[in-house]
Design an enzyme around this catalytic site. Structure first.
Site, PDB file in Angstrom:
ATOM      1  N   ALA A  96       0.866  -1.170   0.000  1.00 33.37           N
ATOM      2  CA  ALA A  96       0.000   0.000   0.000  1.00 33.37           C
ATOM      3  C   ALA A  96       0.903   1.220   0.000  1.00 33.37           C
ATOM      4  O   ALA A  96       1.686   1.419   0.928  1.00 33.37           O
ATOM      5  CB  ALA A  96      -0.916   0.000   1.232  1.00 33.37           C
ATOM      6  N   SER A  97       0.820   2.010  -1.042  1.00 32.26           N
ATOM      7  CA  SER A  97       1.749   3.130  -1.216  1.00 32.26           C
ATOM      8  C   SER A  97       1.579   4.176  -0.127  1.00 32.26           C
ATOM      9  O   SER A  97       0.517   4.303   0.499  1.00 32.26           O
ATOM     10  CB  SER A  97       1.532   3.789  -2.587  1.00 32.26           C
ATOM     11  OG  SER A  97       1.744   2.873  -3.628  1.00 32.26           O
ATOM     12  N   MET A  98       2.630   4.934   0.089  1.00 30.67           N
ATOM     13  CA  MET A  98       2.613   6.058   1.011  1.00 30.67           C
ATOM     14  C   MET A  98       1.531   7.043   0.570  1.00 30.67           C
ATOM     15  O   MET A  98       1.524   7.492  -0.585  1.00 30.67           O
ATOM     16  CB  MET A  98       3.987   6.723   0.985  1.00 30.67           C
ATOM     17  CG  MET A  98       4.228   7.805   1.970  1.00 30.67           C
ATOM     18  SD  MET A  98       5.967   8.320   1.831  1.00 30.67           S
ATOM     19  CE  MET A  98       6.041   9.556   3.139  1.00 30.67           C
TER      20      MET A  98
END
Length: 390
Positions: A96-98
């Site tokens: 899950a990307s920043m």
């Protein structure tokens, strides 16, 4: 605290973290999208958090719900899946990307409500939900090569009330049935823009994708499709994502490159290895674009196979074809000259030295001064790098 209050507090805190990171408040449409797609709905019960020592440690919602909730609303990337390699090693294969990175890329997309958007890399489904809120679910197509990720993302999207078209397919091929697209956004990095992305983008449309070179995983390409079928854009100074699977190369130094009987050419250099493989990401990005297919790794215990012993620290270089390698040795004392060994048809350290000299003579350009011109070439694309006027 009731669930609604807890969520509002968590979202408020996350928005402040993002604003602090970006140096500006999150634009109203994106704030609304974050409220319409709460991040925790898209995360699996088991997350993997950085342990501070270069590894990861598990965070299980059932065992530690407070820590899991806190992780869900931190402005930090979260590993959600590992894949086992043939040698038994585990590597992160989905994350899950920043959130602040997600917002940066959505701002760069510059699509308008009602325009058609293709997302490459569904992952958790969080970004697809944000896109659906911004442009309408009926205008969003998202593809991922992993069927397990697709199933989980579809469930999360339904729970959040968003219904984009989610397809299990190789993202490198885009999704022709819904083309052309006004915007294509990728949540994985590429070393070359896949030809289908270029073909499936409408004239004037935008491609936003993390960029990668064998030397350095850094930067985000923001390119616009031109009437002649090419694309032109620049590299924004942010982004470090997993490389798209179809462009990954499985080459290991000691397994595939270094072999008995190799006799390297020996020399010395005044160029410090830290100048090209240290903390200067602009230099690393420039070298990576100028010296394609060459990667590096640091060795602080260089007493194994290679050009001899006695080095305190060694920088290894090798090419993706496993035909050439080089090493640059620091003896622990002198910082004015370094021992060099090179083997194979390419003199890799010489190539890197020339690229660094060009970088210095160009005034040490920052990443956003580099312009990429993407041209279709057969079933693929090629890119030319030019320097924008300061």
């Amino acid at each position: 605290m009731n669930p609604c209050t807890a969520l509002d507090a968590a979202l408020g805190d996350l928005l402040q973290q993002i604003a602090d990171h970006l140096g500006a408040p999150v634009p109203a449409p994106l704030r609304a999208a974050l409220h319409a797609a709460p991040r925790h709905l898209f995360l699996p019960p088991l997350l993997w958090l950085r342990d501070g020592n270069g590894g990861y440690e598990p965070c299980d919602r059932a065992q530690d719900p407070e820590r899991w909730w806190h992780a869900a609303y931190r402005d930090a990337p979260l590993v959600t899946q590992f894949t086992e390699l043939p040698d038994g090693d585990l590597i992160p294969s989905s994350s899950a990307s920043m959130p602040s990175m997600v917002i940066r890329m959505l701002r760069a997309l510059e699509a308008r409500p009602g325009q058609r958007v293709l997302e490459i890399g569904t992952g958790t489904g969080f970004n697809a939900a944000l896109l659906s809120h911004l442009y309408g679910s009926e205008n969003v197509t998202s593809v991922d090569i992993d069927p397990d990720l697709i199933h989980r993302a579809e469930r999360a999207l339904r729970t959040s009330g968003h219904r984009p078209s989610v397809r299990c397919a190789d993202g490198a091929e885009g999704w022709p049935p819904a083309a052309p697209y006004d915007a294509i956004i990728a949540t994985c990095a590429v070393r070359t823009v896949p030809r289908p992305w270029l073909d499936q983008t409408a004239t004037g449309g935008r491609i936003v994708t993390p960029w990668d070179t064998a030397w350095c995983n850094y930067g985000t390409l923001i390119a616009t499709k031109q009437p002649d079928g090419t694309a032109e854009g620049f590299l924004a100074p942010y982004g470090s994502f997993m490389l798209i699977r179809s462009q990954q190369v499985d080459i290991e130094l000691h397994r595939d490159v270094l072999r008995p009987g190799q006799t390297p050419e020996r020399s010395t250099t005044r160029l410090s290895p830290w100048s090209v493989a240290g903390n200067d990401l602009n230099a690393q990005a420039y070298v990576g674009l100028s010296v394609p297919g060459v990667w590096h790794s640091w060795d602080t215990e260089p007493d194994g196979p290679g050009p001899g012993t006695g080095a305190h620290t060694r920088l290894w270089l090798a090419d993706d074809q496993a035909t050439s390698w080089a090493s640059v040795d620091y003896d622990g004392h002198r910082t004015t000259t370094f021992a060099v060994s090179q083997y194979g048809p390419r003199n890799l350290w010489d190539e890197v030295t020339r690229a660094h000299a060009q970088y210095v003579s160009a005034g040490r350009p920052t990443l956003d001064r580099l312009r990429l011109h993407i041209h279709p070439e057969g079933p693929a694309t090629r890119h030319e790098v030019r320097l924008a006027t300061a």
